[in-house]
Write a protein that holds these residues in place. Structure first.
Motif, PDB file in Angstrom:
ATOM      1  N   UNK A 156       0.856  -1.193   0.000  1.00  0.00           N
ATOM      2  CA  UNK A 156       0.000   0.000   0.000  1.00  0.00           C
ATOM      3  C   UNK A 156       0.891   1.241   0.000  1.00  0.00           C
ATOM      4  N   UNK A 157       0.657   2.150  -0.942  1.00  0.00           N
ATOM      5  CA  UNK A 157       1.580   3.267  -1.145  1.00  0.00           C
ATOM      6  C   UNK A 157       0.830   4.496  -1.643  1.00  0.00           C
ATOM      7  N   UNK A 158       1.477   5.661  -1.676  1.00  0.00           N
ATOM      8  CA  UNK A 158       0.826   6.847  -2.235  1.00  0.00           C
ATOM      9  C   UNK A 158       0.323   6.632  -3.653  1.00  0.00           C
ATOM     10  N   UNK A 159       1.085   5.902  -4.477  1.00  0.00           N
ATOM     11  CA  UNK A 159       0.645   5.677  -5.858  1.00  0.00           C
ATOM     12  C   UNK A 159      -0.614   4.822  -5.908  1.00  0.00           C
ATOM     13  N   UNK A 160      -0.694   3.760  -5.095  1.00  0.00           N
ATOM     14  CA  UNK A 160      -1.906   2.936  -5.119  1.00  0.00           C
ATOM     15  C   UNK A 160      -3.106   3.714  -4.593  1.00  0.00           C
ATOM     16  N   UNK A 161      -2.892   4.566  -3.593  1.00  0.00           N
ATOM     17  CA  UNK A 161      -3.983   5.393  -3.065  1.00  0.00           C
ATOM     18  C   UNK A 161      -4.503   6.327  -4.145  1.00  0.00           C
ATOM     19  N   UNK A 162      -3.590   7.002  -4.807  1.00  0.00           N
ATOM     20  CA  UNK A 162      -3.946   7.963  -5.856  1.00  0.00           C
ATOM     21  C   UNK A 162      -4.621   7.265  -7.040  1.00  0.00           C
ATOM     22  N   UNK A 163      -4.004   6.193  -7.496  1.00  0.00           N
ATOM     23  CA  UNK A 163      -4.521   5.465  -8.654  1.00  0.00           C
ATOM     24  C   UNK A 163      -5.915   4.929  -8.391  1.00  0.00           C
ATOM     25  N   UNK A 164      -6.091   4.313  -7.243  1.00  0.00           N
ATOM     26  CA  UNK A 164      -7.362   3.655  -6.974  1.00  0.00           C
ATOM     27  C   UNK A 164      -8.440   4.610  -6.461  1.00  0.00           C
ATOM     28  N   UNK A 165      -8.061   5.843  -6.108  1.00  0.00           N
ATOM     29  CA  UNK A 165      -9.069   6.864  -5.836  1.00  0.00           C
ATOM     30  C   UNK A 165      -9.654   7.380  -7.151  1.00  0.00           C
ATOM     31  N   UNK A 166      -8.789   7.626  -8.131  1.00  0.00           N
ATOM     32  CA  UNK A 166      -9.255   8.174  -9.408  1.00  0.00           C
ATOM     33  C   UNK A 166      -9.895   7.117 -10.307  1.00  0.00           C
ATOM     34  N   UNK A 167      -9.352   5.903 -10.285  1.00  0.00           N
ATOM     35  CA  UNK A 167      -9.759   4.870 -11.231  1.00  0.00           C
ATOM     36  C   UNK A 167     -10.254   3.621 -10.516  1.00  0.00           C
ATOM     37  N   UNK A 168     -11.190   2.972 -11.162  1.00  0.00           N
ATOM     38  CA  UNK A 168     -11.608   1.639 -10.729  1.00  0.00           C
ATOM     39  C   UNK A 168     -10.664   0.639 -11.374  1.00  0.00           C
ATOM     40  N   UNK A 169      -9.803   0.042 -10.566  1.00  0.00           N
ATOM     41  CA  UNK A 169      -8.795  -0.868 -11.096  1.00  0.00           C
ATOM     42  C   UNK A 169      -9.227  -2.315 -10.992  1.00  0.00           C
ATOM     43  N   UNK A 170      -8.917  -3.085 -12.044  1.00  0.00           N
ATOM     44  CA  UNK A 170      -9.335  -4.483 -12.062  1.00  0.00           C
ATOM     45  C   UNK A 170      -8.286  -5.334 -12.763  1.00  0.00           C
ATOM     46  N   UNK A 171      -7.978  -6.468 -12.153  1.00  0.00           N
ATOM     47  CA  UNK A 171      -7.096  -7.456 -12.781  1.00  0.00           C
ATOM     48  C   UNK A 171      -7.937  -8.247 -13.775  1.00  0.00           C
ATOM     49  N   UNK A 172      -7.577  -8.199 -15.063  1.00  0.00           N
ATOM     50  CA  UNK A 172      -8.407  -8.818 -16.096  1.00  0.00           C
ATOM     51  C   UNK A 172      -7.994 -10.261 -16.403  1.00  0.00           C
ATOM     52  N   UNK A 173      -6.721 -10.487 -16.689  1.00  0.00           N
ATOM     53  CA  UNK A 173      -6.256 -11.848 -16.961  1.00  0.00           C
ATOM     54  C   UNK A 173      -4.732 -11.865 -16.943  1.00  0.00           C
ATOM     55  N   UNK A 174      -4.170 -13.044 -16.796  1.00  0.00           N
ATOM     56  CA  UNK A 174      -2.725 -13.224 -16.835  1.00  0.00           C
ATOM     57  C   UNK A 174      -2.281 -13.616 -18.239  1.00  0.00           C
ATOM     58  N   UNK A 175      -1.041 -13.281 -18.545  1.00  0.00           N
ATOM     59  CA  UNK A 175      -0.432 -13.689 -19.814  1.00  0.00           C
ATOM     60  C   UNK A 175       0.817 -14.499 -19.457  1.00  0.00           C
ATOM     61  N   UNK A 176       0.870 -15.772 -19.851  1.00  0.00           N
ATOM     62  CA  UNK A 176       2.002 -16.619 -19.450  1.00  0.00           C
ATOM     63  C   UNK A 176       3.307 -16.179 -20.099  1.00  0.00           C
ATOM     64  N   UNK A 177       4.399 -16.486 -19.436  1.00  0.00           N
ATOM     65  CA  UNK A 177       5.713 -16.047 -19.934  1.00  0.00           C
ATOM     66  C   UNK A 177       6.034 -16.619 -21.308  1.00  0.00           C
ATOM     67  N   UNK A 178       5.475 -17.803 -21.619  1.00  0.00           N
ATOM     68  CA  UNK A 178       5.797 -18.411 -22.917  1.00  0.00           C
ATOM     69  C   UNK A 178       5.062 -17.775 -24.085  1.00  0.00           C
ATOM     70  N   UNK A 179       4.257 -16.739 -23.811  1.00  0.00           N
ATOM     71  CA  UNK A 179       3.622 -15.983 -24.892  1.00  0.00           C
ATOM     72  C   UNK A 179       4.544 -14.879 -25.408  1.00  0.00           C
ATOM     73  N   UNK A 180       5.711 -14.713 -24.728  1.00  0.00           N
ATOM     74  CA  UNK A 180       6.652 -13.654 -25.083  1.00  0.00           C
ATOM     75  C   UNK A 180       7.902 -14.239 -25.711  1.00  0.00           C
ATOM     76  N   UNK A 181       8.535 -13.407 -26.523  1.00  0.00           N
ATOM     77  CA  UNK A 181       9.780 -13.800 -27.196  1.00  0.00           C
ATOM     78  C   UNK A 181      10.786 -12.677 -27.023  1.00  0.00           C
ATOM     79  N   UNK A 182      11.901 -12.897 -26.343  1.00  0.00           N
ATOM     80  CA  UNK A 182      12.219 -14.078 -25.517  1.00  0.00           C
ATOM     81  C   UNK A 182      11.324 -14.123 -24.278  1.00  0.00           C
ATOM     82  N   UNK A 183      11.213 -15.283 -23.674  1.00  0.00           N
ATOM     83  CA  UNK A 183      10.347 -15.443 -22.502  1.00  0.00           C
ATOM     84  C   UNK A 183      10.991 -14.783 -21.283  1.00  0.00           C
TER      85      UNK A 183
END
Length: 266
Positions: A156-183
């Motif tokens: 918990x930090x000033x940035x999370x306080x500021x960000x989550x006061x202004x915006x509704x934040x949501x974790x949408x989905x994960x992307x696995x490391x093997x979807x990247x090149x290089x991983x």
């Protein structure tokens, strides 16, 4: 260039990735499309893509309907994209440093953010993005946890306080490391931030600046920290009581709404 050929080309760039600037190219079009779709682009939107890299997200931005500015610091990758999208009416490709960029004209911002400057880029986008109503960021999973941190946690930090006061934040989905090149060594998470209704950026910025001062010594009580700022213990006590903040609370135990009251009182 069709989608399959384009992403084969993206994957071939893995040998040119620069580890020192956190380059890992998303080589799976299904993930790239899913990320760009979260923008819900409309014709009149002005979009910014931060760190366009080899162009994984750029490919789907190039299909419209909105116009997008694409920035990166890598001249070689920018030359690639200018060749890939020559004549495209939706994209404006330019060299730009996300840590020193003017965010004020953009309605929506998207990016696959380098791990080592994730917080800095998001802070700049927040402070400078006066019109921004939607942000979509792909970050490493550890960074996602910090950005969505709750009170009474280490992250918990000033940035999370500021960000989550202004915006509704949501974790949408994960992307696995093997979807990247290089991983990379870790998986990534895609976050969506939607601007809340009836919030004041001016009030939020005042709150953020105050939080940054109070968190400098987060192990102290907020009362002791505030005394050092206002130089008057009675005034500090009165301000905290008026804001509904216990005198023995520490900075990570205080809610954004309480910080906002305290900031307005000051």
């Amino acid at each position: 260039m069709n989608e399959e050929t384009y992403f084969e080309n993206v994957r071939s760039y893995k040998l040119l990735a620069k580890k020192e600037v956190g380059q890992n190219f998303l080589g799976e079009p299904a993930y790239a499309k899913k990320i760009v779709d979260l923008l819900e682009s409309e014709e009149n939107d002005q979009i910014l893509e931060i760190g366009c890299g080899a162009g994984s997200l750029s490919y789907f931005l190039s299909l419209g309907p909105a116009k997008s500015d694409l920035i990166d610091i890598d001249e070689g990758l920018l030359a690639k994209l200018k060749g890939d999208f020559e004549g495209n009416k939706f994209l404006n490709i330019q060299q730009g440093n996300a840590m020193r960029y003017d965010y004020s004209k953009y309605d929506k911002i998207i990016g696959n953010l380098p791990y080592y400057i994730t917080s800095g880029i998001i802070e700049n986008a927040l402070l400078g993005g006066d019109k921004c109503k939607r942000m979509v960021f792909m970050v490493q999973k550890e960074a996602a946890a910090r950005l969505l941190a709750k009170p009474e946690t280490e992250d918990y930090s000033p940035l999370t306080i500021y960000l989550n006061y202004l915006y509704e934040g949501k974790r949408m989905f994960n992307v696995p490391r093997n979807a990247f090149y290089p991983a990379p060594h870790v998986d990534s998470t895609v976050l969506l931030f939607k601007l809340r209704e009836n919030v004041s950026k001016k009030d939020a910025e005042g709150m953020y600046l105050l939080c940054k001062k109070l968190f400098l010594q987060r192990r102290k009580t907020i009362y002791n920290n505030l005394k050092g700022i206002v130089k008057d213990q009675d005034k500090a006590k009165a301000l905290l009581e008026a804001s509904g903040i216990p005198l023995n609370a520490r900075p990570e135990q205080v809610l954004a709404e309480e910080y906002l009251k305290l900031s307005k009182s000051l």
